[in-house]
Motif scaffolding. Structure first.
Motif, PDB file in Angstrom:
ATOM      1  N   GLN A  31      53.092 -20.451 110.782  1.00 15.64           N
ATOM      2  CA  GLN A  31      53.681 -19.642 109.709  1.00 15.64           C
ATOM      3  C   GLN A  31      52.886 -18.358 109.473  1.00 15.64           C
ATOM      4  O   GLN A  31      53.441 -17.334 109.110  1.00 15.64           O
ATOM      5  CB  GLN A  31      53.754 -20.449 108.408  1.00 15.64           C
ATOM      6  N   TYR A  32      51.582 -18.450 109.653  1.00 18.30           N
ATOM      7  CA  TYR A  32      50.716 -17.295 109.419  1.00 18.30           C
ATOM      8  C   TYR A  32      50.148 -16.743 110.723  1.00 18.30           C
ATOM      9  O   TYR A  32      49.059 -16.176 110.751  1.00 18.30           O
ATOM     10  CB  TYR A  32      49.577 -17.671 108.460  1.00 18.30           C
ATOM     11  N   ALA A  33      50.900 -16.880 111.800  1.00 18.46           N
ATOM     12  CA  ALA A  33      50.444 -16.430 113.115  1.00 18.46           C
ATOM     13  C   ALA A  33      50.108 -14.948 113.115  1.00 18.46           C
ATOM     14  O   ALA A  33      49.134 -14.529 113.762  1.00 18.46           O
ATOM     15  CB  ALA A  33      51.490 -16.747 114.179  1.00 18.46           C
ATOM     16  N   ASP A  34      50.882 -14.141 112.375  1.00 17.02           N
ATOM     17  CA  ASP A  34      50.594 -12.706 112.344  1.00 17.02           C
ATOM     18  C   ASP A  34      49.236 -12.437 111.692  1.00 17.02           C
ATOM     19  O   ASP A  34      48.502 -11.539 112.118  1.00 17.02           O
ATOM     20  CB  ASP A  34      51.712 -11.944 111.627  1.00 17.02           C
ATOM     21  N   VAL A  35      48.864 -13.233 110.693  1.00 17.24           N
ATOM     22  CA  VAL A  35      47.549 -13.088 110.051  1.00 17.24           C
ATOM     23  C   VAL A  35      46.459 -13.529 111.022  1.00 17.24           C
ATOM     24  O   VAL A  35      45.440 -12.850 111.188  1.00 17.24           O
ATOM     25  CB  VAL A  35      47.475 -13.935 108.757  1.00 17.24           C
ATOM     26  N   VAL A  36      46.688 -14.658 111.691  1.00 16.22           N
ATOM     27  CA  VAL A  36      45.698 -15.191 112.635  1.00 16.22           C
ATOM     28  C   VAL A  36      45.461 -14.204 113.773  1.00 16.22           C
ATOM     29  O   VAL A  36      44.328 -14.008 114.209  1.00 16.22           O
ATOM     30  CB  VAL A  36      46.139 -16.571 113.179  1.00 16.22           C
ATOM     31  N   MET A  37      46.530 -13.556 114.227  1.00 16.87           N
ATOM     32  CA  MET A  37      46.400 -12.602 115.332  1.00 16.87           C
ATOM     33  C   MET A  37      45.518 -11.412 114.953  1.00 16.87           C
ATOM     34  O   MET A  37      44.860 -10.832 115.809  1.00 16.87           O
ATOM     35  CB  MET A  37      47.783 -12.106 115.770  1.00 16.87           C
ATOM     36  N   GLU A  38      45.484 -11.070 113.687  1.00 14.63           N
ATOM     37  CA  GLU A  38      44.689  -9.938 113.218  1.00 14.63           C
ATOM     38  C   GLU A  38      43.212 -10.293 113.035  1.00 14.63           C
ATOM     39  O   GLU A  38      42.370  -9.414 112.928  1.00 14.63           O
ATOM     40  CB  GLU A  38      45.252  -9.398 111.891  1.00 14.63           C
ATOM     41  N   LEU A  39      42.902 -11.603 112.998  1.00 16.93           N
ATOM     42  CA  LEU A  39      41.514 -12.017 112.779  1.00 16.93           C
ATOM     43  C   LEU A  39      40.671 -11.773 114.030  1.00 16.93           C
ATOM     44  O   LEU A  39      41.163 -11.899 115.155  1.00 16.93           O
ATOM     45  CB  LEU A  39      41.453 -13.506 112.433  1.00 16.93           C
TER      46      LEU A  39
END
Length: 182
Positions: free
Chosen positions: A58-66
């Protein structure tokens, strides 16, 4: 685990799918162990594993930015959050069940059938006759509904021994109650 693998395969964004697959391969064993350490239930730990990776999807876009070194911490926070949410839901369900049982006149504990035999007054009197350790163990187990691990931590006892201590305390209480019935 098959559920989450199917969900991962259904991710349309190739970059996100590859990232989640990588995280699953790298962290799934650790997530399962961490979840089990918290809830002490293997089936629940598997559910928490699924919930954790669904949350990561669900938060893949956030994880990708980490940055790479922050991803492990994010996974750790996610599994802990899912595990503690599970424990909170389980506790609420237990409370609802107990309230329902009380309202329907069948408020008896599955593990503690002494309540069927005697009224609460006899139980209280017998509890007073137990030594402090037995009384504390029984109150912790059946009154507060603590897990053996939690009781062990409270009383500095190995969790694997708590079950036997509780059984012995329960047997001593039953003997006291039988004596009082005569």
């Amino acid at each position: 685990m098959l559920v989450v693998l199917g969900v991962i395969e259904s991710i349309e964004n190739d970059e996100q799918r590859l990232l989640i697959e990588k995280l699953y391969r790298k962290y799934s064993g650790w997530v399962l162990k961490t979840a089990y350490d918290i809830v002490q239930d293997y089936d629940a730990a598997q559910d928490i594993l699924n919930d954790t990776f669904i949350r990561l999807i669900q938060y893949a876009d956030v994880v990708m930015e980490l940055e790479e070194y922050k991803i492990g911490s994010y996974v750790k926070q996610s599994v802990q959050s899912c595990a503690y949410t599970y424990l909170a839901k389980e506790s609420k369900e237990r409370e609802k069940t107990e309230k329902w049982l009380e309202m329907n006149g069948t408020a008896e504990s599955v593990d503690f059938d002494v309540e069927k035999l005697l009224d609460y007054e006899n139980l209280y009197q017998a509890m007073d006759k137990l030594d402090e350790r037995d009384r504390s163990l029984l109150i912790s187990k059946y009154g507060f509904r603590l897990y053996h691990r939690e009781i062990g931590e409270m009383y500095s006892l190995p969790a694997r021994n708590v079950s036997m201590y509780v059984i012995r305390a329960k047997n001593r209480l039953k003997e006291l109650l039988k004596r009082e019935m005569r």
